[in-house]
Design an enzyme around this catalytic site. Structure first.
Site, PDB file in Angstrom:
ATOM      1  N   HIS A  58       0.999  -1.547   0.250  1.00  0.00           N
ATOM      2  CA  HIS A  58       0.277  -0.301  -0.120  1.00  0.00           C
ATOM      3  C   HIS A  58       1.105   1.391   0.041  1.00  0.00           C
ATOM      4  O   HIS A  58       1.203   1.394  -1.060  1.00  0.00           O
ATOM      5  CB  HIS A  58      -0.911  -0.029   1.363  1.00  0.00           C
ATOM      6  CG  HIS A  58      -2.025   0.546   1.185  1.00  0.00           C
ATOM      7  ND1 HIS A  58      -2.307   1.693   0.460  1.00  0.00           N
ATOM      8  CD2 HIS A  58      -2.724   1.254   2.011  1.00  0.00           C
ATOM      9  CE1 HIS A  58      -3.751   2.459   0.120  1.00  0.00           C
ATOM     10  NE2 HIS A  58      -3.594   1.906   1.667  1.00  0.00           N
TER      11      HIS A  58
ATOM     12  N   HIS B 264      -1.129  -0.728 -11.672  1.00  0.00           N
ATOM     13  CA  HIS B 264      -1.797   0.135 -10.988  1.00  0.00           C
ATOM     14  C   HIS B 264      -2.687  -0.896 -10.400  1.00  0.00           C
ATOM     15  O   HIS B 264      -3.872  -0.874 -12.069  1.00  0.00           O
ATOM     16  CB  HIS B 264      -2.160   1.099 -11.227  1.00  0.00           C
ATOM     17  CG  HIS B 264      -2.609   2.048  -9.939  1.00  0.00           C
ATOM     18  ND1 HIS B 264      -4.321   1.714  -9.766  1.00  0.00           N
ATOM     19  CD2 HIS B 264      -2.418   2.493  -9.279  1.00  0.00           C
ATOM     20  CE1 HIS B 264      -3.994   2.372  -8.235  1.00  0.00           C
ATOM     21  NE2 HIS B 264      -3.330   2.907  -7.536  1.00  0.00           N
TER      22      HIS B 264
ATOM     23  N   ASP C  27       3.921   6.173  -7.165  1.00  0.00           N
ATOM     24  CA  ASP C  27       4.493   6.176  -6.452  1.00  0.00           C
ATOM     25  C   ASP C  27       5.613   6.363  -7.539  1.00  0.00           C
ATOM     26  O   ASP C  27       7.404   6.647  -6.988  1.00  0.00           O
ATOM     27  CB  ASP C  27       4.632   5.034  -5.636  1.00  0.00           C
ATOM     28  CG  ASP C  27       3.118   4.584  -4.887  1.00  0.00           C
ATOM     29  OD1 ASP C  27       3.629   5.532  -4.445  1.00  0.00           O
ATOM     30  OD2 ASP C  27       2.434   3.936  -5.326  1.00  0.00           O
TER      31      ASP C  27
HETATM   32  N1  ACO Z   1       6.688  -5.309 -13.834  1.00  0.00           N
HETATM   33  C1  ACO Z   1       7.134  -6.302 -14.716  1.00  0.00           C
HETATM   34  N2  ACO Z   1       5.577  -6.830 -14.422  1.00  0.00           N
HETATM   35  C2  ACO Z   1       4.745  -6.964 -13.933  1.00  0.00           C
HETATM   36  C3  ACO Z   1       4.302  -5.511 -13.486  1.00  0.00           C
HETATM   37  C4  ACO Z   1       5.529  -4.713 -12.977  1.00  0.00           C
HETATM   38  N3  ACO Z   1       5.796  -3.490 -12.348  1.00  0.00           N
HETATM   39  N4  ACO Z   1       3.228  -5.354 -12.741  1.00  0.00           N
HETATM   40  C5  ACO Z   1       2.094  -6.254 -13.409  1.00  0.00           C
HETATM   41  N5  ACO Z   1       2.903  -7.121 -13.766  1.00  0.00           N
HETATM   42  C6  ACO Z   1       2.788  -8.179 -14.918  1.00  0.00           C
HETATM   43  C7  ACO Z   1       1.815  -9.534 -13.978  1.00  0.00           C
HETATM   44  O1  ACO Z   1       3.299 -10.408 -14.405  1.00  0.00           O
HETATM   45  C8  ACO Z   1       0.992 -10.205 -14.753  1.00  0.00           C
HETATM   46  O2  ACO Z   1       1.297 -10.494 -16.364  1.00  0.00           O
HETATM   47  P1  ACO Z   1       0.637 -12.145 -16.982  1.00  0.00           P
HETATM   48  O3  ACO Z   1      -0.033 -11.491 -17.082  1.00  0.00           O
HETATM   49  O4  ACO Z   1       1.538 -12.286 -18.258  1.00  0.00           O
HETATM   50  O5  ACO Z   1       1.070 -12.552 -15.782  1.00  0.00           O
HETATM   51  C9  ACO Z   1       0.495  -8.279 -15.422  1.00  0.00           C
HETATM   52  O6  ACO Z   1       1.760  -7.474 -15.473  1.00  0.00           O
HETATM   53  C10 ACO Z   1      -0.435  -8.442 -14.633  1.00  0.00           C
HETATM   54  O7  ACO Z   1      -0.549  -8.476 -13.646  1.00  0.00           O
HETATM   55  P2  ACO Z   1      -0.749  -8.585 -12.040  1.00  0.00           P
HETATM   56  O8  ACO Z   1       0.025  -9.084 -10.559  1.00  0.00           O
HETATM   57  O9  ACO Z   1      -2.845  -9.518 -11.966  1.00  0.00           O
HETATM   58  O10 ACO Z   1      -1.506  -6.627 -11.709  1.00  0.00           O
HETATM   59  P3  ACO Z   1      -2.835  -6.523 -11.061  1.00  0.00           P
HETATM   60  O11 ACO Z   1      -3.382  -5.130 -11.088  1.00  0.00           O
HETATM   61  O12 ACO Z   1      -3.688  -7.248  -9.937  1.00  0.00           O
HETATM   62  O13 ACO Z   1      -1.519  -5.066 -10.004  1.00  0.00           O
HETATM   63  C11 ACO Z   1       0.323  -3.871  -9.190  1.00  0.00           C
HETATM   64  C12 ACO Z   1      -1.387  -4.084  -9.623  1.00  0.00           C
HETATM   65  C13 ACO Z   1      -0.293  -5.227  -7.515  1.00  0.00           C
HETATM   66  C14 ACO Z   1       0.426  -3.143  -8.773  1.00  0.00           C
HETATM   67  C15 ACO Z   1       0.836  -4.585 -10.145  1.00  0.00           C
HETATM   68  O14 ACO Z   1       1.492  -3.590 -11.303  1.00  0.00           O
HETATM   69  C16 ACO Z   1       2.409  -4.489  -9.021  1.00  0.00           C
HETATM   70  O15 ACO Z   1       3.684  -4.973  -8.593  1.00  0.00           O
HETATM   71  N6  ACO Z   1       3.578  -3.437  -9.708  1.00  0.00           N
HETATM   72  C17 ACO Z   1       4.361  -2.637  -9.178  1.00  0.00           C
HETATM   73  C18 ACO Z   1       4.182  -2.288  -7.401  1.00  0.00           C
HETATM   74  C19 ACO Z   1       4.336  -0.489  -7.367  1.00  0.00           C
HETATM   75  O16 ACO Z   1       4.032  -0.063  -7.888  1.00  0.00           O
HETATM   76  N7  ACO Z   1       3.154  -0.739  -6.667  1.00  0.00           N
HETATM   77  C20 ACO Z   1       2.236   0.461  -6.648  1.00  0.00           C
HETATM   78  C21 ACO Z   1       0.901   0.098  -7.138  1.00  0.00           C
HETATM   79  S1  ACO Z   1       0.294   2.278  -6.955  1.00  0.00           S
HETATM   80  C22 ACO Z   1      -0.653   2.277  -5.043  1.00  0.00           C
HETATM   81  O17 ACO Z   1      -0.205   1.438  -4.785  1.00  0.00           O
HETATM   82  C23 ACO Z   1      -0.806   3.563  -4.634  1.00  0.00           C
END
Ligand code: ACO
Length: 424
Positions: free
Chosen positions: A261, A302, A360
């Site tokens: 978060h 996101h 972020d």
């Molecule tokens: N880098 C590389 N690949 C990624 C990333 C990333 N940052 N984020 C998602 N993916 C890929 C996943 O591996 C997945 O691939 P697949 O379809 O081949 O399995 C696909 O994109 C979808 O990812 P999910 O995890 O299902 O997407 P979700 O919507 O659940 O996750 C999240 C969103 C948690 C923010 C994710 O993008 C992530 O982990 N980002 C990095 C951490 C981050 O920046 N968090 C801050 C969020 S903003 C906030 O909280 C204010």
């Protein structure tokens, strides 16, 4: 309230169960699943991905189209034309203030910025290397011990007074936590300075330029509210038990502390430090794309915004202004960030998965440029988010509400007899 109905056919129940559908002013309709309990059924939605837990007028998000509205006003317009305290007023009151309303709101905030010496002593009792979020969480809860006169949560005016008090004091607490961790004495608020500018002064003891003060103001404003995220939902849930507002906000601080978060901008900086040099970016991008490698590019993607995060555009503009004023264009870490952003925006993997830099990513590098240490990033987020938390708490208590009490799908043992120790 509605003529629209859903009819759910359930194996073993003769007639379809009729469920009312309520429309919002924007966003998806919601299905009232209440009648299902009479049929001996609960709904199951781990992570609350499709559950509206409350009705709210404060903030609207359309993730598919990158829309964030507070009281109906787009975040981009608020960031451009407004300031953090005006947005605090909007979140609390539902309308933008006129000049006189804004002035008296600012006066109330100014009058409440200082904290009692006992809170300073509490913070001073922490080890210097304690995480500042640990100090902030405790100091927030401790405020309840100081303000007994405004703790009748059934009184609207007392709730409002508590909201103002906590919005006013949060930057003071945040700066005190920081200074304690550096072995420095706290600096009292200077009411001649505006809210964000005063925060930077209380942290460093120095007066900053207009550009840096504006950047800090925008960081607070862009974090002010984000509807029913984990920490805000926690504040509502805690508040639904009738606890005092300081305890409810402390619960929000605790929830924000988690890396999924509020900890993400800290993770961005740690990742940039790990990459270290532009020559290693390709290696890290390849790792992020490798399905067998758990590494992800921090600050990209996101859960809600699937095209772009409207806050990140404003934050990026702010970064450009600050880097240019501070002459940081050549800073190695920032060069890594800028190059990484460019590569990811042009790479098919990130484009096809709609992974754009989130707020972020930019807030991490902006806070670093402002000279704020990484371990304080989540504290800054908490300070910015406090008006949203307290506005949701106030809204919930202004209408009839129930204690939050989720149910469960039980998968443990069925009933069995106690087994004596000798027989186990
Ligand atoms: N880098 C590389 N690949 C990624 C990333 C990333 N940052 N984020 C998602 N993916 C890929 C996943 O591996 C997945 O691939 P697949 O379809 O081949 O399995 C696909 O994109 C979808 O990812 P999910 O995890 O299902 O997407 P979700 O919507 O659940 O996750 C999240 C969103 C948690 C923010 C994710 O993008 C992530 O982990 N980002 C990095 C951490 C981050 O920046 N968090 C801050 C969020 S903003 C906030 O909280 C204010």
């Amino acid at each position: 309230m509605t003529d629209k109905k859903a009819h759910l056919t359930v194996d073993g129940i003769d007639d379809p169960v009729e469920l009312a559908i309520y429309p919002g002013t924007l966003g998806p309709d919601v299905v009232d699943v209440g009648p299902l309990t009479k049929q001996g059924l609960f709904t199951y939605d781990p992570g609350f991905v499709s559950t509206a837990a409350c009705e709210s007028k404060i903030t609207f998000i359309d993730g598919a189209n990158g829309v964030l509205l507070h009281g109906g006003y787009p975040i981009e317009e608020l960031a451009e034309h407004s300031n953090h305290l005006e947005v605090c007023y909007l979140l609390l009151n539902g309308e933008l203030p006129n000049q006189q309303e804004l002035e008296s709101f600012i006066e109330e905030i100014d009058a409440n910025r200082s904290v009692d010496d006992s809170i300073a002593k509490l913070i001073a009792s922490f080890a210097r290397d304690a995480h500042p979020m640990s100090m902030l969480c405790s100091a927030t809860a401790a405020l309840a011990a100081q303000y007994h006169d405004n703790l009748d949560i059934s009184e609207e005016q007392q709730r409002y007074n508590s909201a103002v008090n906590i919005i006013a004091k949060m930057p003071t607490l945040a700066a005190m936590c920081y200074r304690h961790s550096k072995g420095l004495a706290p600096i009292a608020p200077d009411t001649r300075l505006r809210y964000a500018e005063n925060f930077l002064y209380m942290m460093s003891g120095e007066h900053v330029s207009e550009t840096l003060a504006r950047a800090m103001n925008r960081v607070f404003l862009l974090h002010a509210d984000h509807e029913q995220n984990a920490s805000t939902s926690t504040v509502r849930l805690a508040g639904s038990s009738g606890t005092n507002p300081y305890a409810a906000i402390a619960a929000g601080v605790a929830t924000l502390w988690g890396p999924s978060h509020g900890g993400a901008n800290e993770a961005v900086l740690n990742m940039l430090n790990e990459i270290g040099d532009e020559s290693r970016i390709d290696e890290f991008v390849a790792r992020a794309k490798d399905k067998d490698d758990p590494f992800r590019l921090m600050g990209f993607g996101h859960r809600v915004y699937k095209n772009f995060d409207p806050r990140s555009r404003v934050m990026k503009k702010c970064c450009d202004e600050v880097f240019s004023e501070l002459g940081l264009e050549e800073d190695p870490l920032l060069k890594v960030a800028i190059r990484l952003e460019k590569i990811a925006l042009e790479d098919d993997y990130f484009i096809s998965k709609k992974l754009y830099p989130n707020v972020d990513f930019y807030s991490g590098i902006l806070l670093k440029a402002l000279g704020i240490p990484v371990e304080l990033f989540t504290v800054i987020f908490a300070t910015g988010r406090t008006p949203g938390w307290i506005a949701h708490w106030h809204e919930m208590l202004s209408e009839p509400y129930k204690i939050g009490r989720p149910r469960q799908l039980y998968t443990g043992s069925t009933k069995r007899s106690f087994v004596a120790m000798a027989d186990r």
